[in-house]
Scaffold this motif. Sequence first.
Motif, short mmCIF file in Angstrom:
data_model
loop_
_atom_site.label_atom_id
_atom_site.label_comp_id
_atom_site.label_asym_id
_atom_site.label_seq_id
_atom_site.Cartn_x
_atom_site.Cartn_y
_atom_site.Cartn_z
N LYS A 1 0.84 -1.20 0.00
CA LYS A 1 0.00 0.00 0.00
C LYS A 1 0.88 1.25 0.00
CE LYS A 1 -3.86 2.07 2.53
NZ LYS A 1 -4.69 2.01 3.75
N ILE A 2 0.79 2.03 -1.07
CA ILE A 2 1.51 3.30 -1.15
C ILE A 2 0.53 4.38 -1.62
CG2 ILE A 2 3.67 2.14 -1.74
CD1 ILE A 2 3.31 3.26 -4.61
N ARG A 3 0.95 5.62 -1.47
CA ARG A 3 0.13 6.71 -2.02
C ARG A 3 1.04 7.72 -2.69
NH1 ARG A 3 -2.12 10.46 3.03
NH2 ARG A 3 -0.18 11.60 3.42
N LEU A 4 0.52 8.36 -3.74
CA LEU A 4 1.25 9.40 -4.47
C LEU A 4 0.56 10.72 -4.18
CD1 LEU A 4 1.73 7.55 -7.87
CD2 LEU A 4 3.29 7.62 -5.92
N ARG A 5 1.30 11.63 -3.57
CA ARG A 5 0.73 12.92 -3.18
C ARG A 5 1.28 14.02 -4.09
NH1 ARG A 5 2.46 16.62 0.60
NH2 ARG A 5 4.05 15.21 1.39
N PRO A 6 0.40 14.87 -4.64
CA PRO A 6 0.88 15.96 -5.50
C PRO A 6 1.96 16.78 -4.79
CG PRO A 6 -1.51 15.84 -5.56
CD PRO A 6 -1.07 14.89 -4.50
N ALA A 7 3.00 17.16 -5.54
CA ALA A 7 4.13 17.88 -4.95
C ALA A 7 4.70 18.85 -5.98
CB ALA A 7 5.20 16.90 -4.48
N TYR A 8 5.73 19.59 -5.55
CA TYR A 8 6.39 20.51 -6.47
C TYR A 8 7.90 20.25 -6.46
CZ TYR A 8 8.79 24.61 -8.20
OH TYR A 8 9.64 25.43 -8.89
N PHE A 9 8.48 20.12 -7.66
CA PHE A 9 9.92 20.10 -7.85
C PHE A 9 10.23 21.00 -9.04
CE2 PHE A 9 8.82 15.86 -6.17
CZ PHE A 9 9.49 15.92 -4.97
N PRO A 10 11.34 21.73 -9.02
CA PRO A 10 11.66 22.66 -10.11
C PRO A 10 11.81 21.98 -11.47
CG PRO A 10 13.06 23.08 -8.19
CD PRO A 10 12.34 21.78 -7.94
N TYR A 11 12.16 20.69 -11.46
CA TYR A 11 12.53 20.03 -12.72
C TYR A 11 11.49 19.04 -13.24
CZ TYR A 11 14.53 17.46 -8.76
OH TYR A 11 14.73 16.87 -7.55
N THR A 12 10.35 18.87 -12.54
CA THR A 12 9.31 17.95 -13.03
C THR A 12 7.94 18.62 -13.00
OG1 THR A 12 9.08 17.03 -10.79
CG2 THR A 12 10.47 15.81 -12.33
N GLU A 13 7.09 18.17 -13.89
CA GLU A 13 5.70 18.61 -13.93
C GLU A 13 4.95 17.62 -14.81
OE1 GLU A 13 2.28 20.33 -13.21
OE2 GLU A 13 4.12 20.98 -12.25
N MET A 14 4.05 16.78 -14.36
CA MET A 14 3.49 16.68 -13.01
C MET A 14 4.53 16.12 -12.02
SD MET A 14 -0.11 15.03 -14.34
CE MET A 14 -0.73 14.72 -12.71
N SER A 15 4.31 16.42 -10.74
CA SER A 15 5.23 15.96 -9.71
C SER A 15 4.45 15.33 -8.56
CB SER A 15 6.05 17.13 -9.14
OG SER A 15 6.75 17.80 -10.16
N VAL A 16 5.03 14.28 -7.97
CA VAL A 16 4.39 13.62 -6.83
C VAL A 16 5.45 13.24 -5.80
CG1 VAL A 16 2.41 12.67 -8.07
CG2 VAL A 16 4.54 11.36 -7.96
N GLU A 17 5.02 13.09 -4.55
CA GLU A 17 5.86 12.48 -3.52
C GLU A 17 5.30 11.11 -3.23
OE1 GLU A 17 5.93 15.17 -0.23
OE2 GLU A 17 7.66 16.27 -1.01
N VAL A 18 6.18 10.12 -3.13
CA VAL A 18 5.78 8.74 -2.87
C VAL A 18 5.83 8.52 -1.36
CG1 VAL A 18 6.22 6.33 -3.42
CG2 VAL A 18 6.89 8.11 -5.04
N GLU A 19 4.72 8.02 -0.79
CA GLU A 19 4.64 7.85 0.66
C GLU A 19 4.09 6.47 1.01
OE1 GLU A 19 2.20 11.06 2.00
OE2 GLU A 19 3.89 12.44 2.16
N VAL A 20 4.53 5.95 2.18
CA VAL A 20 3.94 4.74 2.77
C VAL A 20 3.56 5.08 4.20
CG1 VAL A 20 5.25 3.12 1.35
CG2 VAL A 20 6.18 3.87 3.54
N PHE A 21 2.65 4.30 4.77
CA PHE A 21 2.20 4.57 6.15
C PHE A 21 3.10 3.84 7.13
CE2 PHE A 21 -0.57 4.06 9.88
CZ PHE A 21 -0.85 5.41 10.10
#
Length: 508
Positions: free
Chosen positions: A418-438
């Motif tokens: 089980k993982i989730r992808l949360r919208p994020a910001y990075f200068p070099y990507t668009e779309m961008s996500v952060e990968v998270e686990v609980f």
Amino acid sequence: MNPQKIANSLHPLERKVILYLKESKSVEELTSITGLKKIEVMRALQWLKNKKLVEVREEKQETITLDTNGKKYVETELPERRFLNAVGLKTTTLKEIEKKTGLDKNEISASIGILRRRNIIYAIKKKELEISLTDFGRKYLTTELPEERFLKKLPLNLNELNEEDLKIFNELKRRNKIIKIETKKEKTAQLTELGLEVLKVGFEDNIINKLTPKVLLTREWTKKKFRRYDIQAQVPNLYFGRRHFVNKAIEYIRQIWLEMGFKEMKSSIVQTAFWDFDSLFTPQDHPAREMQDTFFLKKPSVGDLPNKRVVMAVKKAHENGGDTGSTGWKYKWDVEKAKQLVLRTHTTVLSARTLASRYGNNEPAKYFSIGRVYRNETLDWSHLFEFNQTEGIVIGDVTFKNLIGYLKEFFKKMNYDKIRLRPAYFPYTEMSVEVEVFDKEHDSWLELGGAGMFRPEVVKTLTGRDTQVLAWGLGLARIIKNYHQMNDIREIYNNDIKKLRTIKEWLL
């Protein structure tokens, strides 16, 4: 269980000890009776316990003994005894007592308090303090004080003190190093019902305990029986040589990417700010480029830039967007800042160098890297200032859905369902996500890395072509700590030898 078979499997040490266990015996008693060493008795008892032939109990004994001051007072006299003798049968001033006894202020004070509580002395305040014995106290000039009698009786078992001795003990333990308590654990053993049955059947004399060359040469084995093997006996653990589990995890992750068709990227941990930041469209005033976030080198402090085409393309992308369709960051790009040498802050620097090396090449490709990166972070349960990261890029006709697919496949192989992808910001990507686990232990979501699709300001600037590139950078330490049931990321580098010997392997 067959008592005879058990009897025939007993070691000589077990046979010697079991004979004396019809009644409960301590380890010390068994050592004295059997003539064995203490370690041999302990070993025999453990083996007998494993076979359920004896019960071993451990009792804690607290013994009162003399401490350093107590030993000195027994050899000489207690301060209160010296004080009492100095007073004698006449009224004596405190100054005279101090002079006669040589006691210090603390000892004088303690002596007065003890003797007054026992109604042995009384004090009269005239020009100066005078001390006299009470009628009751005069007898102690020729008889022992209760404390003196108590100290002579030591050592004593704390649990066996009578009411009077307990009262004296409580008083003496408050005084400076007169008595101390030594805690000793005593083991006692007694036969179980099964042990009694084994003892009843007895032991055969014609038993061979050990196979030796002499036994073979004399053919003694034809006349005697071999002692039965105890296949349930405990044996020592054997630890084989193995690689550190972090290196094993790196091997495991490398195998995952290779099996998915990726090629490996490699480069130095020292990079110019150009490759670490500028080529990835990170503006030169970005907070990540400050000393509090990045390790800058002092000697040498600057490095060489790549060919002029790449440098000029990056410069234009920053200042006005170049030919990428972007407006850029709208500032004057400083080439000197780009020359600064840093310890790479992410493995994405390898992705930038790889894209630049493919200038004009439009063939689909997949690359990965695993390497050490450095951040000027505060050390805590979820942050390190030096750690491994795994990077990946996919070049070609790909979409954001493909990115999600690659990440889910990778984390599935890393034991995360089980993982989730949360919208994020990075200068070099668009779309961008952060990968998270609980993280269940800390009841929070734990960030494992960033991902996204490289912007045209990165891809077109470095490759000369406008193509799709998926990218991700993931923290390896955070990923593997749950697999090894570690609550704190710092445990990974503790190098606890016990943990290293027993830690589970990574299996594909």
